[in-house]
Design an enzyme around this catalytic site. Structure first.
Site, PDB file in Angstrom:
ATOM      1  NE  ARG A  22      -8.198  -4.694  -6.627  1.00  0.00           N
ATOM      2  CZ  ARG A  22      -7.930  -3.878  -7.645  1.00  0.00           C
ATOM      3  NH1 ARG A  22      -7.950  -2.567  -7.465  1.00  0.00           N
ATOM      4  NH2 ARG A  22      -7.644  -4.353  -8.837  1.00  0.00           N
ATOM      5  N   PRO A  23      -6.474  -8.959  -1.755  1.00  0.00           N
ATOM      6  CG  PRO A  23      -7.048 -11.076  -0.948  1.00  0.00           C
ATOM      7  CD  PRO A  23      -7.638  -9.787  -1.476  1.00  0.00           C
ATOM      8  CB  ILE A  24      -1.158 -10.015  -3.793  1.00  0.00           C
ATOM      9  CG1 ILE A  24      -0.290  -9.625  -2.605  1.00  0.00           C
ATOM     10  CG2 ILE A  24      -1.706  -8.784  -4.469  1.00  0.00           C
ATOM     11  CD1 ILE A  24       1.016  -8.922  -3.045  1.00  0.00           C
ATOM     12  CG  ASP A  25      -4.464 -14.879  -1.018  1.00  0.00           C
ATOM     13  OD1 ASP A  25      -4.863 -13.946  -1.754  1.00  0.00           O
ATOM     14  OD2 ASP A  25      -5.228 -15.782  -0.629  1.00  0.00           O
ATOM     15  CB  ILE A  58     -15.209  -9.749  -9.209  1.00  0.00           C
ATOM     16  CG1 ILE A  58     -15.888 -10.346 -10.453  1.00  0.00           C
ATOM     17  CG2 ILE A  58     -13.703 -10.011  -9.219  1.00  0.00           C
ATOM     18  CD1 ILE A  58     -15.687 -11.809 -10.711  1.00  0.00           C
ATOM     19  CG  ASP A 113     -12.850  -3.668 -14.593  1.00  0.00           C
ATOM     20  OD1 ASP A 113     -12.926  -3.658 -13.356  1.00  0.00           O
ATOM     21  OD2 ASP A 113     -11.864  -4.109 -15.206  1.00  0.00           O
ATOM     22  NE  ARG A 140      -5.075   4.163 -11.544  1.00  0.00           N
ATOM     23  CZ  ARG A 140      -5.790   3.158 -11.038  1.00  0.00           C
ATOM     24  NH1 ARG A 140      -6.673   3.376 -10.094  1.00  0.00           N
ATOM     25  NH2 ARG A 140      -5.601   1.925 -11.460  1.00  0.00           N
ATOM     26  CE  LYS A 187      -7.189   0.374 -15.587  1.00  0.00           C
ATOM     27  NZ  LYS A 187      -6.538  -0.443 -14.569  1.00  0.00           N
ATOM     28  CG  ASN A 188      -7.034  -3.654 -16.588  1.00  0.00           C
ATOM     29  OD1 ASN A 188      -6.414  -2.732 -16.049  1.00  0.00           O
ATOM     30  ND2 ASN A 188      -8.274  -3.959 -16.251  1.00  0.00           N
ATOM     31  NE  ARG A 246      -4.526  -5.067  -6.831  1.00  0.00           N
ATOM     32  CZ  ARG A 246      -4.398  -5.158  -5.529  1.00  0.00           C
ATOM     33  NH1 ARG A 246      -4.298  -4.080  -4.775  1.00  0.00           N
ATOM     34  NH2 ARG A 246      -4.383  -6.318  -4.945  1.00  0.00           N
ATOM     35  CB  CYS A 272      -9.882   0.966  -7.843  1.00  0.00           C
ATOM     36  SG  CYS A 272      -9.739   2.030  -9.272  1.00  0.00           S
TER      37      CYS A 272
HETATM   38  N1  EPU Z   1      -7.954 -12.271  -5.265  1.00  0.00           N
HETATM   39  C1  EPU Z   1      -7.533 -12.883  -4.108  1.00  0.00           C
HETATM   40  N2  EPU Z   1      -6.206 -13.176  -3.994  1.00  0.00           N
HETATM   41  C2  EPU Z   1      -5.313 -12.898  -4.976  1.00  0.00           C
HETATM   42  C3  EPU Z   1      -5.751 -12.280  -6.147  1.00  0.00           C
HETATM   43  C4  EPU Z   1      -7.087 -11.972  -6.273  1.00  0.00           C
HETATM   44  O1  EPU Z   1      -8.331 -13.145  -3.207  1.00  0.00           O
HETATM   45  O2  EPU Z   1      -4.118 -13.207  -4.787  1.00  0.00           O
HETATM   46  C5  EPU Z   1      -9.380 -11.921  -5.412  1.00  0.00           C
HETATM   47  C6  EPU Z   1      -9.561 -10.397  -5.460  1.00  0.00           C
HETATM   48  O3  EPU Z   1      -9.620  -9.844  -4.171  1.00  0.00           O
HETATM   49  C7  EPU Z   1     -10.848 -10.251  -6.235  1.00  0.00           C
HETATM   50  C8  EPU Z   1     -10.777 -11.427  -7.214  1.00  0.00           C
HETATM   51  O4  EPU Z   1      -9.843 -12.353  -6.676  1.00  0.00           O
HETATM   52  O5  EPU Z   1     -11.932 -10.440  -5.360  1.00  0.00           O
HETATM   53  C9  EPU Z   1     -10.381 -11.053  -8.615  1.00  0.00           C
HETATM   54  O6  EPU Z   1      -9.158 -10.390  -8.643  1.00  0.00           O
HETATM   55  P1  EPU Z   1      -8.157 -10.415  -9.880  1.00  0.00           P
HETATM   56  O7  EPU Z   1      -6.842 -10.864  -9.365  1.00  0.00           O
HETATM   57  O8  EPU Z   1      -8.763 -11.134 -11.030  1.00  0.00           O
HETATM   58  O9  EPU Z   1      -8.106  -8.887 -10.213  1.00  0.00           O
HETATM   59  P2  EPU Z   1      -6.839  -7.997 -10.438  1.00  0.00           P
HETATM   60  O10 EPU Z   1      -5.830  -8.755 -11.230  1.00  0.00           O
HETATM   61  O11 EPU Z   1      -6.391  -7.384  -9.162  1.00  0.00           O
HETATM   62  C10 EPU Z   1      -7.583  -7.050 -12.750  1.00  0.00           C
HETATM   63  C11 EPU Z   1      -7.829  -5.675 -13.279  1.00  0.00           C
HETATM   64  C12 EPU Z   1      -9.084  -5.115 -12.661  1.00  0.00           C
HETATM   65  C13 EPU Z   1     -10.251  -6.039 -13.005  1.00  0.00           C
HETATM   66  C14 EPU Z   1      -9.942  -7.477 -12.554  1.00  0.00           C
HETATM   67  C15 EPU Z   1     -11.000  -8.478 -12.959  1.00  0.00           C
HETATM   68  C16 EPU Z   1      -5.576  -4.889 -13.640  1.00  0.00           C
HETATM   69  C17 EPU Z   1      -4.474  -3.988 -13.242  1.00  0.00           C
HETATM   70  N3  EPU Z   1      -6.686  -4.832 -12.921  1.00  0.00           N
HETATM   71  O12 EPU Z   1      -7.451  -6.882 -11.341  1.00  0.00           O
HETATM   72  O13 EPU Z   1      -9.295  -3.853 -13.265  1.00  0.00           O
HETATM   73  O14 EPU Z   1     -11.404  -5.597 -12.327  1.00  0.00           O
HETATM   74  O15 EPU Z   1      -8.677  -7.903 -13.091  1.00  0.00           O
HETATM   75  O16 EPU Z   1     -11.147  -8.497 -14.332  1.00  0.00           O
HETATM   76  O17 EPU Z   1      -5.459  -5.616 -14.629  1.00  0.00           O
HETATM   77  C18 EPU Z   1     -10.096  -1.683 -13.452  1.00  0.00           C
HETATM   78  O18 EPU Z   1      -9.543  -1.646 -14.559  1.00  0.00           O
HETATM   79  O19 EPU Z   1     -10.899  -0.793 -13.047  1.00  0.00           O
HETATM   80  C19 EPU Z   1      -9.826  -2.813 -12.564  1.00  0.00           C
HETATM   81  C20 EPU Z   1     -10.132  -2.818 -11.272  1.00  0.00           C
END
Ligand code: EPU
Length: 418
Positions: free
Chosen positions: A121-124, A326, A304, A396, A22-23, A92, A116
């Site tokens: 989960r910010p995107i900064d 995380i 996960d 999903r 999926k990811n 996401r 989820c």
């Molecule tokens: N974070 C920030 N700012 C950002 C981005 C991330 O503070 O701009 C923080 C997040 O809040 C979190 C940490 O960094 O605390 C890790 O986030 P990451 O960006 O690595 O996660 P993600 O890309 O949003 C993906 C997977 C998740 C999986 C994580 C970690 C996708 C669509 N989602 O999320 O998958 O848990 O990487 O491996 O690829 C799932 O499949 O159930 C799932 C949640």
């Protein structure tokens, strides 16, 4: 509304085949729009996240032909349009269209993504990366507007090795002028899978899978082909199920290195297994040793898999500790495990689990995707009937979950309540 109905305590044997990740696929589909020709993805899982992304590609005037796990995406007529909030909110990974549209059109309008509810989960880091590449970013309510005259290679350091930010910056930088370096990049196998497709399309990316990624910008990206890697989280989920109920259960189509941390923890607990050529044979032991599990970025124990693993820990003799590092909110499933009879105390991001406790079937809820997987596992080992509500979360991310488990001997079905 759909529910899963599970009659627990059935031994599992035979074979469960792992689907594409999926990811990975949720980033490969948006990455495809960077091509001016056609992209082919093999081993594409049929899950609702895939379908939501097809809707976005079609909205952007791309053509998708998806059958027998093969997806052909013709992006030659892609147009830049606003991705509506209802679509972005479905998952996401809609945020990967930020990097991809910005890269292709130097302009993107897209709403804050869904996904989820497991933390803020910010995107900064994504936004800061785009800004370093030369984009101007404006936020109007929930909508982000990205604009750039041109994108220029830059040195980008991530405060945390974020999977999403690493991929999104790769997408935005792949056609920028000059070279981009991402340091403290995430090392998850999905990142290598995305870089492999982009390189196949003509990109120049090196270092994917390490914490230093170098992206030399190219002018054009063309045809591309890639196999989606096996889903290491799905593989891990069925491996945990095998550790609880397996009798020489075969989990096939895995990459052992991708689930190394899990396998090493299961060995520590005393679970008998053998791995050979991408096949794992696993059986339930007489008893399990209590252990501690702490989630970390790859190659650490995957966040996960923490929730599914916590169910196994209820069956170990003595006190186990499950610590999530995380996300802020990975404990949504615990109250339901307690309702089923587990002895668990939660303190912030740590759960102290004392076993062995037998679990009893109850009506429970999938509060997020992996919490849902945890509820399925709990139902499979519980005495009596478990009803899992809000299973859209589960659908999903797990392809044919009912068929796969039924094929191995489980009693599980979907009931439509509407
Ligand atoms: N974070 C920030 N700012 C950002 C981005 C991330 O503070 O701009 C923080 C997040 O809040 C979190 C940490 O960094 O605390 C890790 O986030 P990451 O960006 O690595 O996660 P993600 O890309 O949003 C993906 C997977 C998740 C999986 C994580 C970690 C996708 C669509 N989602 O999320 O998958 O848990 O990487 O491996 O690829 C799932 O499949 O159930 C799932 C949640």
């Amino acid at each position: 509304m759909k529910q899963l109905i599970i009659n627990g305590n059935k031994e599992l044997t035979g074979e469960i085949k792992i689907s594409g990740a999926k990811n990975s696929v949720v980033a490969l589909i948006p990455a495809a729009i960077l091509s001016d020709e056609e992209v082919t993805l093999y081993n594409v899982p049929n899950i609702s996240d895939t379908n939501a992304l097809i809707d976005i590609i079609e909205l952007l005037n791309g053509k998708v032909d998806y059958k027998n796990e093969t997806m052909k995406i013709d992006t030659s007529k892609i147009e830049n349009k606003v991705v509506p909030e209802a679509l972005s909110k479905k998952l996401r990974a809609s945020y990967y269209f930020m990097g991809a549209l910005l890269s292709k059109f130097k302009y993107a309008e897209i709403y804050f993504p869904g996904g989820c509810n497991i933390g803020s989960r910010p995107i900064d880091f994504h936004i800061n990366g785009f800004k370093k590449l030369g984009a101007e970013v404006t936020i109007e309510g929930n909508k982000y507007i990205f604009k750039a005259n041109k994108l220029k290679g830059a040195r980008i350091y991530l405060d945390f090795a974020s999977v999403g930010a690493t991929i999104n910056i790769m997408l935005a930088a792949v056609k920028a002028e000059g070279t981009t370096y991402i340091s403290n990049a995430a090392k998850e196998p999905e990142i290598v899978n995305i870089a492999t497709l982009l390189n196949n399309m003509g990109a120049k990316i090196t270092g994917a899978g390490t914490s230093e990624i170098k992206i030399e910008g190219v002018k054009k990206l063309g045809k591309g082909v890639v196999d989606v890697i096996p889903d290491r989280i799905e593989a891990g989920t069925y491996t945990i199920i095998g550790a609880l109920l397996g009798k020489k259960l075969k989990i096939s189509g895995i990459i052992e290195d991708h689930i190394d941390a899990l396998l090493s923890k299961l060995k520590e607990m005393g679970v008998p297994m053998e791995v050979n050529n991408g096949e794992l044979i696993i059986s339930k032991p007489e008893e399990y040793k209590a252990i501690n599990v702490k989630t970390l970025v790859f190659p650490g124990f995957a966040t996960d898999l923490g929730q599914p693993m916590s169910v196994l820990l209820t069956q170990a003799n003595g006190m186990s500790i499950f610590e999530e590092t995380i996300y802020e909110n990975r404990m949504g499933h615990i109250k339901y495990l307690q309702k089923m009879g587990a002895n668990i105390r939660v303190n912030d991001r740590t759960a102290i689990i004392v076993g062995k406790t037998s679990l009893t079937g109850e009506e429970v809820t999938a509060t997020d995707l992996r919490a849902g997987a945890a509820m399925v596992i709990a139902g499979l080992i519980a005495k009596g009937t478990t009803i899992v509500n809000e299973i859209d979360h589960i659908l999903r991310g797990y392809e044919n979950i009912v068929e796969k488990l039924t094929g191995a001997g489980a009693k599980i079905s979907i009931k439509d309540t509407e």
